[in-house]
Motif scaffolding. Structure first.
Motif, PDB file in Angstrom:
ATOM      1  N   ASN A   1      -8.210  -1.495  -2.581  1.00  0.00           N
ATOM      2  CA  ASN A   1      -9.071  -0.596  -1.820  1.00  0.00           C
ATOM      3  C   ASN A   1      -8.489   0.806  -1.706  1.00  0.00           C
ATOM      4  O   ASN A   1      -7.266   0.986  -1.676  1.00  0.00           O
ATOM      5  N   LEU A   2      -9.387   1.778  -1.632  1.00  0.00           N
ATOM      6  CA  LEU A   2      -9.048   3.153  -1.270  1.00  0.00           C
ATOM      7  C   LEU A   2      -9.682   3.417   0.087  1.00  0.00           C
ATOM      8  O   LEU A   2     -10.889   3.241   0.255  1.00  0.00           O
ATOM      9  N   GLU A   3      -8.845   3.859   1.059  1.00  0.00           N
ATOM     10  CA  GLU A   3      -9.322   3.951   2.437  1.00  0.00           C
ATOM     11  C   GLU A   3      -8.970   5.301   3.062  1.00  0.00           C
ATOM     12  O   GLU A   3      -8.022   5.968   2.643  1.00  0.00           O
ATOM     13  N   GLY A   4      -9.731   5.642   4.068  1.00  0.00           N
ATOM     14  CA  GLY A   4      -9.366   6.737   4.949  1.00  0.00           C
ATOM     15  C   GLY A   4      -8.595   6.183   6.133  1.00  0.00           C
ATOM     16  O   GLY A   4      -8.811   5.047   6.565  1.00  0.00           O
TER      17      GLY A   4
ATOM     18  N   GLY B   1       0.811  -1.217   0.000  1.00  0.00           N
ATOM     19  CA  GLY B   1       0.000   0.000   0.000  1.00  0.00           C
ATOM     20  C   GLY B   1       0.839   1.259   0.000  1.00  0.00           C
ATOM     21  O   GLY B   1       2.019   1.238   0.364  1.00  0.00           O
ATOM     22  N   ALA B   2       0.222   2.350  -0.426  1.00  0.00           N
ATOM     23  CA  ALA B   2       0.836   3.682  -0.365  1.00  0.00           C
ATOM     24  C   ALA B   2      -0.098   4.579   0.443  1.00  0.00           C
ATOM     25  O   ALA B   2      -1.307   4.577   0.223  1.00  0.00           O
ATOM     26  N   ARG B   3       0.481   5.333   1.379  1.00  0.00           N
ATOM     27  CA  ARG B   3      -0.343   6.125   2.294  1.00  0.00           C
ATOM     28  C   ARG B   3       0.117   7.575   2.287  1.00  0.00           C
ATOM     29  O   ARG B   3       1.318   7.864   2.270  1.00  0.00           O
ATOM     30  N   TYR B   4      -0.853   8.495   2.334  1.00  0.00           N
ATOM     31  CA  TYR B   4      -0.579   9.936   2.420  1.00  0.00           C
ATOM     32  C   TYR B   4      -1.384  10.509   3.582  1.00  0.00           C
ATOM     33  O   TYR B   4      -2.608  10.367   3.631  1.00  0.00           O
ATOM     34  N   MET B   5      -0.690  11.152   4.527  1.00  0.00           N
ATOM     35  CA  MET B   5      -1.341  11.763   5.676  1.00  0.00           C
ATOM     36  C   MET B   5      -1.547  13.258   5.401  1.00  0.00           C
ATOM     37  O   MET B   5      -0.585  14.002   5.169  1.00  0.00           O
ATOM     38  N   VAL B   6      -2.803  13.665   5.376  1.00  0.00           N
ATOM     39  CA  VAL B   6      -3.117  15.081   5.155  1.00  0.00           C
ATOM     40  C   VAL B   6      -2.563  15.926   6.299  1.00  0.00           C
ATOM     41  O   VAL B   6      -2.041  17.024   6.096  1.00  0.00           O
ATOM     42  N   ASN B   7      -2.674  15.413   7.515  1.00  0.00           N
ATOM     43  CA  ASN B   7      -2.087  16.048   8.688  1.00  0.00           C
ATOM     44  C   ASN B   7      -1.688  14.937   9.657  1.00  0.00           C
ATOM     45  O   ASN B   7      -1.606  13.777   9.258  1.00  0.00           O
TER      46      ASN B   7
ATOM     47  N   PHE C   1      -5.221  12.575  10.151  1.00  0.00           N
ATOM     48  CA  PHE C   1      -6.044  11.962   9.115  1.00  0.00           C
ATOM     49  C   PHE C   1      -5.263  11.843   7.809  1.00  0.00           C
ATOM     50  O   PHE C   1      -4.407  12.678   7.493  1.00  0.00           O
ATOM     51  N   GLY C   2      -5.596  10.790   7.045  1.00  0.00           N
ATOM     52  CA  GLY C   2      -4.941  10.586   5.765  1.00  0.00           C
ATOM     53  C   GLY C   2      -5.711   9.628   4.883  1.00  0.00           C
ATOM     54  O   GLY C   2      -6.851   9.246   5.176  1.00  0.00           O
ATOM     55  N   PHE C   3      -5.073   9.214   3.768  1.00  0.00           N
ATOM     56  CA  PHE C   3      -5.673   8.300   2.806  1.00  0.00           C
ATOM     57  C   PHE C   3      -4.682   7.196   2.472  1.00  0.00           C
ATOM     58  O   PHE C   3      -3.461   7.379   2.580  1.00  0.00           O
ATOM     59  N   LYS C   4      -5.219   6.058   2.022  1.00  0.00           N
ATOM     60  CA  LYS C   4      -4.379   4.913   1.724  1.00  0.00           C
ATOM     61  C   LYS C   4      -4.947   4.153   0.537  1.00  0.00           C
ATOM     62  O   LYS C   4      -6.159   3.930   0.458  1.00  0.00           O
ATOM     63  N   ALA C   5      -4.078   3.768  -0.405  1.00  0.00           N
ATOM     64  CA  ALA C   5      -4.442   2.871  -1.499  1.00  0.00           C
ATOM     65  C   ALA C   5      -3.659   1.584  -1.296  1.00  0.00           C
ATOM     66  O   ALA C   5      -2.431   1.622  -1.128  1.00  0.00           O
TER      67      ALA C   5
END
Length: 432
Positions: free
Chosen positions: A105-108, A67-73, A76-80
């Protein structure tokens, strides 16, 4: 001083809520790559046991996850992400099939550790929650009753991910997730799903262990940012104390001419000479000699040329020994390459000396304090030297007469003293 300190603390408390999050925005990494391997089990649908096939409930199918994950702050963030395994369905090898299962999946992502205040008591353990929507593909093998059949289903999933930080760039993860497939027509043991509930007809449980690899130039990732009220309040108080210390330094009057250093355009005025409101000695004829000294010289039958050499140039002659003894330095704020404005006089002294001595050359060496990553501080020290180098060149000194270098970390002072660290965040000069 006590009143000033109390006012400082009160202001810090008042402004904490509006400045704390702002200070965190650019101080941590946001991207990570998550890899894992573990076990999975597709628990339904399967052929009922009344047909003589008994489902194996052991969580034993090998699963691979990426998976690859990006944290907005920091919260909270998003993950594919994707996961693959082969479902071994029954306890009887005669009925067993290797059904391929893949989900994407695309996840919060919610950083429960930061929300629940884990950083107040640990810097090593964290907990993430993730949940979202995606697709599951089920492919039956050639020896299934419904040979080579496959279908792609809408799924919903959720899970918890405990973390253990190994280094600033790597964390160990254990993820436990549940996936529900909507309206699944095929069973994992190769038959049609009868009857169908038209709800979550397929259920999968996974448990994987792996690593989060953090990407970026900062020391920490959003997973591990310490945003506890104690930490944020302490940072704000320290910032205000630094500002107060700077004000106190600015209010000093080094040359005792009655004008504070931060207003003084000529902070090395000869003692006793009259100055204007900007701290500059009175020189009506603009010959570089204070008028009070010039009148005294004329009474002593000294020529203006001699006075210029003695008083004007003489003020420059002390620059070289002072510079080579580290008494002339350019100072910087924490993590900055912009010289403190009160340090510009040090650059001015070097420029004046090199103009008066065209054969002179200078080596500029930058330093950083002990706070932060060593490699980063080495680069910072060189960038500080380059900044002063550029200013001196812009002031008219030939590039061929100058060189610069990074001196790295100066560890000669107490790391815990902000005032001491201030004097090592500098660029020094060596005049030749």
């Amino acid at each position: 001083m006590k009143k000033i300190t109390l006012l400082t603390l009160a202001f810090a408390a008042f402004s904490l809520s509006s400045t704390a999050q702002e200070s965190l925005l650019n101080d941590y990494n946001k991207w990570s790559i998550d890899v894992g391997v573990g076990v999975a089990k597709a628990s339904s649908p399967i052929t009922p046991a009344t047909e003589g096939v008994f489902f194996d409930t052991k969580l034993q199918d090998v699963a691979f996850e990426l998976g690859a994950r990006y944290m907005v702050n920091d919260k909270f963030g998003f993950k594919a992400s994707g996961l693959y395994f082969q479902s071994t369905n029954t306890g009887d090898p005669a009925f067993d099939l290797d059904t391929e299962v893949f989900r994407a999946n695309l996840e919060g992502v919610i950083n429960l550790g930061n929300i629940l205040g884990f950083r107040e008591f640990t810097q090593r353990v964290n907990l993430l929650f993730h949940g979202g929507i995606g697709a599951t593909n089920v492919s039956l093998p050639a020896d299934a009753v419904l040979a080579n059949e496959s279908e792609t289903l809408l799924n919903f999933m959720g899970g918890l991910t405990p973390q253990i930080r190994l280094t600033d760039n790597i964390a160990l993860n254990l993820d436990i997730s549940v996936i529900g497939n909507l309206q699944q027509d095929l069973t994992y043991d190769g038959r049609a799903n009868v009857p169908q509930t038209r709800n979550f007809d397929g259920m999968i449980v996974t448990a994987t262990g792996g690593l989060s690899i953090y990407l970026g130039k900062h020391d920490k990732h959003a997973d591990w940012v310490d945003n506890s009220p104690k930490k944020l309040f302490g940072d704000r108080v320290q910032e205000l104390e630094e500002q107060l210390a700077k004000v106190q330094r600015d209010l000093q009057d080094t040359d005792k001419d009655g004008v504070a250093d931060y207003l003084d355009r000529e902070p090395n005025t000869t003692s006793g000479v009259a100055v204007n409101t900007k701290g500059e000695s009175i020189d009506m004829n603009k010959n570089g000699i204070p008028d009070e000294l010039e009148s005294s010289l004329e009474k002593m039958y000294v020529t203006k040329e001699y006075a210029s050499e003695t008083y004007f140039a003489g003020g420059v002659e002390g620059v070289k020994p002072d510079a080579n003894d580290n008494l002339i330095n350019v100072y910087f704020r924490f993590d900055s390459t912009q010289p403190e404005y009160y340090s510009l006089d040090a650059i001015n002294q070097i420029v004046k000396y090199m103009r008066a001595h065209p054969e002179a050359e200078a080596v500029l060496t930058g330093y950083a304090d002990q706070i932060g990553n060593t490699e980063y501080n080495n680069t910072l020290s060189e960038n500080r030297a380059k900044k002063v180098y550029d200013i001196v060149i812009a002031s008219g000194i030939e590039e061929s007469r100058l060189s610069y270098r990074g001196g790295g970390v100066d560890s000669s002072v107490d790391k815990n003293s902000e005032e001491a660290r201030q004097i090592v965040r500098r660029v020094s000069f060596e005049l030749k």
